[in-house]
Scaffold this active site. Structure first.
Site, PDB file in Angstrom:
ATOM      1  N   HIS A  91       5.248   2.983   1.559  1.00 42.72           N
ATOM      2  CA  HIS A  91       4.560   2.049   2.442  1.00 42.72           C
ATOM      3  C   HIS A  91       3.400   1.435   1.668  1.00 42.72           C
ATOM      4  O   HIS A  91       3.221   1.706   0.471  1.00 42.72           O
ATOM      5  CB  HIS A  91       4.091   2.755   3.723  1.00 42.72           C
ATOM      6  CG  HIS A  91       3.310   4.007   3.462  1.00 42.72           C
ATOM      7  ND1 HIS A  91       2.013   4.009   2.979  1.00 42.72           N
ATOM      8  CD2 HIS A  91       3.648   5.325   3.599  1.00 42.72           C
ATOM      9  CE1 HIS A  91       1.580   5.247   2.856  1.00 42.72           C
ATOM     10  NE2 HIS A  91       2.545   6.073   3.221  1.00 42.72           N
ATOM     11  N   HIS A 116       1.178   3.680  -0.509  1.00 43.71           N
ATOM     12  CA  HIS A 116       1.703   3.986  -1.842  1.00 43.71           C
ATOM     13  C   HIS A 116       1.515   2.809  -2.793  1.00 43.71           C
ATOM     14  O   HIS A 116       1.144   2.991  -3.963  1.00 43.71           O
ATOM     15  CB  HIS A 116       3.200   4.311  -1.763  1.00 43.71           C
ATOM     16  CG  HIS A 116       3.530   5.558  -1.025  1.00 43.71           C
ATOM     17  ND1 HIS A 116       4.234   5.557   0.156  1.00 43.71           N
ATOM     18  CD2 HIS A 116       3.269   6.866  -1.293  1.00 43.71           C
ATOM     19  CE1 HIS A 116       4.406   6.796   0.582  1.00 43.71           C
ATOM     20  NE2 HIS A 116       3.823   7.608  -0.285  1.00 43.71           N
TER      21      HIS A 116
END
EC number: 6.3.2.1
Length: 283
Positions: A34, A37
């Site tokens: 997501h 990250h």
């Protein structure tokens, strides 16, 4: 973009990069990527010549087999998201047998007490699993820097202790928590929340913000009692723990010390989904 499934060709490629004097950054993940990250990847790109993202759902850090089974595995989507971030990233996506061989088990670590509180108290063996996989990734890849999000602040401190106690030549970089518009800390688990649960879960960050405000004038005990009472008013959230702790030792605070830095930590359930968050209370 290069995707490596086996460690030997990755190690050869890393060796070639290092022979040219390039610095190497590692972003360890369990996939289901997501924007949180991606923020780590972008920070790594700023600081390193070559960035590797490991994608591996590590079985040894799950104390609940059902949680391991339900954890999303979205490698193709993850690769597409990374391609949109930067065209020249490397991905390491091994199998469990590639990393562990036939014996998929944790080493046992002593993290000087960091592992026995909060997450460690509620997730048996979790940090042995974390230590095992991080140590193996560091040994295989030999990064110069590794990037971890502060949402898992206890994990971040444990990884720092791991490198210190094992003399691993890796600089550990902690990166700020990325949040959704309503303040909810970004997490792969958020995708399993209903729209209603997602809205309700914003209460976690609101509580942390109020905690920071209260910390200037109220005792840790007062704040803990206040948080517990506030969560009892939330029908869709169940508080597992709230603690104010030293950022250095992670020990629960009884009385505030002048030269100590503190953070507030929360773990709560929205339905079956377990969410964690934290906030710095001092600079």
């Amino acid at each position: 973009m290069k995707v490596f499934k086996e460690k030997t060709p990755l190690q050869s490629a890393v060796k070639a990069e290092k022979s040219q004097g390039k610095t190497l950054g590692l972003v360890p993940t369990m996939g289901a990527l997501h924007h949180g990250h991606i923020s780590l990847v972008k920070q790594a790109l700023k600081e390193c010549d070559r960035v590797i993202i490991s994608i591996f759902v590590n079985p040894t850090q799950f104390d609940n087999p059902e949680d391991l089974e339900r954890y999303p595995r979205t490698l193709e989507q993850d690769i597409q998201m990374l391609k949109q971030t930067h065209e020249n990233l490397w991905v390491f996506a091994p199998t469990a047998n590639e990393l562990y061989g036939e014996n998929i088990a944790s080493e046992h670590f002593n993290f000087d007490g960091l592992e026995g509180v909060m997450e460690g108290k509620h997730r048996n063996g979790h940090f042995d699993g974390v230590g095992t996989i991080v140590k193996r990734l560091f040994t295989i890849i030999k990064p110069d820097k590794a990037f971890f999000g502060e949402k898992d602040f206890q994990q971040l401190q444990i990884v720092k202790k791991l490198t210190e106690k094992n003399n691993l030549p890796v600089e550990i970089i902690g990166c700020p928590i990325l949040r959704e518009e309503n303040g909810l800390a970004r997490s792969s688990r958020n995708e399993r929340l209903t729209a209603s649960q997602r809205n309700q879960a914003a209460f976690i960050y609101k509580t942390l913000l109020k905690t920071r405000e209260l910390f200037g004038t109220k005792s840790a005990e007062y704040i803990e009692d206040w948080v517990i009472s506030e969560f009892k008013k939330q029908p869709d959230l169940v508080l597992e723990y709230f603690e104010i702790a030293s950022t250095r030792t992670l020990k629960k605070t009884v009385s505030k010390e002048k030269d100590e830095d503190y953070r507030a930590f929360i773990a709560a359930y929205a339905g079956e989904i377990r969410l964690i968050d934290n906030i710095a209370l001092t600079n």
